[in-house]
Design a protein around this motif. Structure first.
Motif, PDB file in Angstrom:
ATOM      1  N   THR A   1       0.820  -1.198   0.000  1.00 52.08           N
ATOM      2  CA  THR A   1       0.000   0.000   0.000  1.00 52.08           C
ATOM      3  C   THR A   1       0.857   1.253   0.000  1.00 52.08           C
ATOM      4  OG1 THR A   1      -1.669  -1.180   1.302  1.00 52.08           O
ATOM      5  CG2 THR A   1      -1.850   1.217   1.221  1.00 52.08           C
ATOM      6  N   LEU A   2       1.952   1.211   0.773  1.00 48.47           N
ATOM      7  CA  LEU A   2       2.765   2.412   0.960  1.00 48.47           C
ATOM      8  C   LEU A   2       4.205   2.017   1.256  1.00 48.47           C
ATOM      9  CD1 LEU A   2       2.868   5.549   1.444  1.00 48.47           C
ATOM     10  CD2 LEU A   2       2.477   5.028   3.855  1.00 48.47           C
ATOM     11  N   PRO A   3       5.164   2.475   0.470  1.00 45.37           N
ATOM     12  CA  PRO A   3       6.568   2.278   0.830  1.00 45.37           C
ATOM     13  C   PRO A   3       6.985   3.321   1.866  1.00 45.37           C
ATOM     14  CG  PRO A   3       6.423   3.349  -1.290  1.00 45.37           C
ATOM     15  CD  PRO A   3       5.008   3.124  -0.836  1.00 45.37           C
ATOM     16  N   LEU A   4       7.795   2.909   2.814  1.00 43.81           N
ATOM     17  CA  LEU A   4       8.277   3.803   3.865  1.00 43.81           C
ATOM     18  C   LEU A   4       9.770   4.008   3.712  1.00 43.81           C
ATOM     19  CD1 LEU A   4       6.483   2.290   7.006  1.00 43.81           C
ATOM     20  CD2 LEU A   4       5.733   4.229   5.615  1.00 43.81           C
ATOM     21  N   ASP A   5      10.208   5.237   3.761  1.00 48.56           N
ATOM     22  CA  ASP A   5      11.622   5.578   3.764  1.00 48.56           C
ATOM     23  C   ASP A   5      11.969   6.028   5.180  1.00 48.56           C
ATOM     24  OD1 ASP A   5      14.144   6.614   3.467  1.00 48.56           O
ATOM     25  OD2 ASP A   5      13.536   8.300   2.210  1.00 48.56           O
ATOM     26  N   THR A   6      12.856   5.323   5.845  1.00 48.60           N
ATOM     27  CA  THR A   6      13.151   5.611   7.252  1.00 48.60           C
ATOM     28  C   THR A   6      14.344   6.539   7.440  1.00 48.60           C
ATOM     29  OG1 THR A   6      14.531   3.633   7.489  1.00 48.60           O
ATOM     30  CG2 THR A   6      12.170   3.392   7.934  1.00 48.60           C
ATOM     31  N   THR A   7      14.736   7.229   6.401  1.00 50.05           N
ATOM     32  CA  THR A   7      15.813   8.212   6.541  1.00 50.05           C
ATOM     33  C   THR A   7      15.440   9.237   7.616  1.00 50.05           C
ATOM     34  OG1 THR A   7      16.467   7.985   4.232  1.00 50.05           O
ATOM     35  CG2 THR A   7      17.134  10.002   5.361  1.00 50.05           C
ATOM     36  N   GLY A   8      16.364   9.470   8.540  1.00 51.60           N
ATOM     37  CA  GLY A   8      16.115  10.431   9.610  1.00 51.60           C
ATOM     38  C   GLY A   8      15.407   9.863  10.817  1.00 51.60           C
ATOM     39  N   TRP A   9      15.076   8.560  10.764  1.00 50.24           N
ATOM     40  CA  TRP A   9      14.440   7.931  11.922  1.00 50.24           C
ATOM     41  C   TRP A   9      15.532   7.411  12.855  1.00 50.24           C
ATOM     42  CZ3 TRP A   9       9.559   4.595  10.537  1.00 50.24           C
ATOM     43  CH2 TRP A   9       8.741   5.304   9.654  1.00 50.24           C
ATOM     44  N   PRO A  10      15.621   7.893  14.083  1.00 54.01           N
ATOM     45  CA  PRO A  10      16.632   7.372  15.010  1.00 54.01           C
ATOM     46  C   PRO A  10      16.371   5.906  15.355  1.00 54.01           C
ATOM     47  CG  PRO A  10      15.725   9.462  15.771  1.00 54.01           C
ATOM     48  CD  PRO A  10      14.856   9.007  14.660  1.00 54.01           C
ATOM     49  N   GLU A  11      17.431   5.205  15.715  1.00 57.47           N
ATOM     50  CA  GLU A  11      17.287   3.828  16.185  1.00 57.47           C
ATOM     51  C   GLU A  11      16.283   3.796  17.335  1.00 57.47           C
ATOM     52  OE1 GLU A  11      21.214   2.869  17.455  1.00 57.47           O
ATOM     53  OE2 GLU A  11      22.098   3.158  15.469  1.00 57.47           O
ATOM     54  N   GLY A  12      15.478   2.735  17.375  1.00 57.57           N
ATOM     55  CA  GLY A  12      14.526   2.642  18.475  1.00 57.57           C
ATOM     56  C   GLY A  12      13.330   1.783  18.140  1.00 57.57           C
ATOM     57  N   ALA A  13      12.388   1.751  19.069  1.00 53.67           N
ATOM     58  CA  ALA A  13      11.141   0.996  18.924  1.00 53.67           C
ATOM     59  C   ALA A  13      10.044   1.949  18.469  1.00 53.67           C
ATOM     60  CB  ALA A  13      10.759   0.346  20.250  1.00 53.67           C
TER      61      ALA A  13
END
Length: 517
Positions: free
Chosen positions: A145-157
């Motif tokens: 449905t949607l591709p996610l780009d995690t650039t800028g997402w800090p490590e974590g839950a």
């Protein structure tokens, strides 16, 4: 990572662009996160401790779940490296929906921060899942449905919150994993256990659509949503520990059991590994890698009960490896590995054909369910209880439950143990005890097991945050919180034998060297 940041021949770039095209979405609209918020820049700023005091987001909770088909989704992997793209699969009866990505942490008490939000996305109800008859495995197999780009997402839950235009909401959990854990406390999330209990589509590793154990799944797939609010096991057994650890400001790393199974490098040089409130399903590879880390001096904390109880295999899905959790349990003779590879047969670790009780790692042995009993302190002068004010015999109502572990002298143990709490319980009419236990390994590591599944829940006791405190109160919360702080701070300094008194071996004193209660 944005497409421009990748070499034209990079397979991740090709996959990312294909996902965007397949979803019919422009990269600027749906594939690129919002600009980073202060602490969420690149490099070292993406480390968890940089997030501690960043502004949080008050509105991160699910408020209205609605019908099971109102909105639900899953990602195509349980974790991603920072900047790695992944795909989100969503079904909804609403005309459209939005997605928000919340990182769980301290955030000045807000406990989460929104790091990204999607535009409004057209909704579509997907077909009913299919069930693979041989193993009764439920697979949604929805298109991207949607591709996610995690650039800028800090490590974590993370909790991805889906919100339909009718106001219905559900979570999709995702871990942005750390590549390095040297000098850090590694938080080990347990998606294999989340999936084992997942009833979405009518089947789990515990029951089939009729509710019968005999018709349960023998293998469960990550290619389906989680039931309920979408993240119950994380919220109940893991989130409060994440928030506390980030509040303390100790250096952290994030990973999952599935990642440690494949690649143990995040454990190399780690000061501690923390297994959270319910971490029942382990592959032999994960167990071996955690054991080796312990032997190399990495402290290990088991903050639940029933840990490392089931031996599983992770098998490939249709597109990505490790998407299926296999566990035949009492039907182990039907496991295809039974005749060829006994050490990989998926049953309880303590059972044949390759019995290896979990107590050789944890120090304690799972014994029963269900129980509800007070937690009774034995070694009140242990460094774990510094500052709690407890005395021998002090108790904390309802803290032992719903499953429990105990020291069992007849089972394999890693060496001399000190029982720090010895709590009488009655399970199915049989009296016994739940034990908290501490030992040190030859490489200097300290290992602590709480012996109760409610420990992480106890961090929220009396707040009503979970909606079900089992009768635990604010006094219990204060005790569990201070004890956990002592544990995390000491273990974060490196091998415990360098920083804390050794255990006083007392199992013969408690149990007389016998296995009885």
């Amino acid at each position: 990572m944005t497409p421009a940041a990748l070499h034209p021949d990079d397979p991740n770039r090709r996959r990312f662009l294909a996902l965007c095209a397949g979803a019919g979405l422009g990269t600027a609209a749906a594939c690129t996160p919002a600009p980073p918020h202060g602490h969420a820049g690149r490099g070292r700023q993406l480390l968890p401790e940089a997030e501690r005091d960043a502004p949080g987001t008050a509105d991160w909770r699910v408020r209205s779940v609605g019908a099971a088909d109102a909105v639900a989704g899953y990602t195509d992997r349980v974790s991603v490296a920072p900047g790695e793209p992944c795909a989100l699969h969503v079904s909804t009866t609403a005309g459209s929906f939005r997605v928000s990505a919340f990182r769980v942490g301290w955030y000045g008490g807000a406990q989460a921060r929104r790091v990204w939000a999607s535009p409004r996305i057209p909704g579509r109800a997907r077909p009913a899942p299919r069930v693979l008859p041989a193993t009764r495995t439920v697979r949604a197999d929805w298109p991207v449905t949607l591709p996610l780009d995690t650039t800028g997402w800090p490590e974590g839950a993370y909790l991805l919150r889906l919100e339909s235009d009718t106001g219905r909401q559900r979570y999709v959990p995702l871990v942005v994993r750390s590549a390095r854990g040297a000098g850090r406390t590694v938080l080990l999330h347990a998606p294999a256990t989340w999936q084992a209990y997942n009833r979405w589509g009518g089947y789990s590793l515990y029951a089939g659509s009729s509710g019968a154990y005999a018709t349960r799944s023998l293998a469960v797939s990550f290619d389906r949503p989680y039931d309920g609010n979408g993240a119950e096991k994380f919220l109940v057994y893991e989130r409060a520990l994440v928030v506390l650890a980030e509040r303390l400001g100790i250096p952290l790393a994030y990973t999952t059991g599935a990642d440690v199974h494949r690649d143990p490098s995040v454990l190399r040089g780690a000061h501690a590994v923390v297994c959270l409130g319910h971490d029942e399903y382990w592959t032999p590879e994960q167990r071996e890698h955690v054991t080796r880390a312990r032997d190399a001096g990495t402290n290990v904390a088991f903050l639940g009960a029933n840990t490392c109880f089931r031996r599983i295999r992770l098998e490939d899905g249709e597109h990505i490896g490790g998407r299926t959790v296999v566990c035949y349990k009492t039907s182990y003779r039907a496991d295809p590995a039974y005749a060829t590879d006994p050490a990989r047969v998926t049953t309880d670790y303590r059972e044949p054909p390759a019995a290896d009780p979990e107590s050789s790692l944890t120090g304690v042995l799972y014994e029963g369910y269900p129980v509800d009993a007070p937690y009774v302190v034995r070694a009140a002068d242990h460094w774990l209880y510094d500052g709690t004010g407890v005395r021998p015999g002090d108790s904390f109502a309802h803290l032992v439950g719903v499953e429990y572990d105990r020291v069992t002298p007849a089972s394999a143990t890693p060496g001399p143990l000190q029982i720090t709490a010895h709590s009488p319980v009655v399970c199915a009419g049989r009296p016994s005890h739940s034990d908290s236990a501490y030992y040190t390994a030859s490489g200097g590591a300290g290992v602590f097991a709480t012996g109760t599944m409610r420990w992480v829940e106890g961090l929220l006791a009396g707040t009503g945050e979970l909606g079900r405190d089992h009768g635990m109160d604010a006094r219990t919360r204060a005790f569990v919180t201070r004890t956990t702080e002592n544990l995390l701070r000491t273990f974060a300094r490196g091998p415990a034998t360098r920083h804390a008194p050794p255990p006083r071996a007392d199992v013969p004193e408690v149990y007389g060297g016998a296995a009885g209660a």
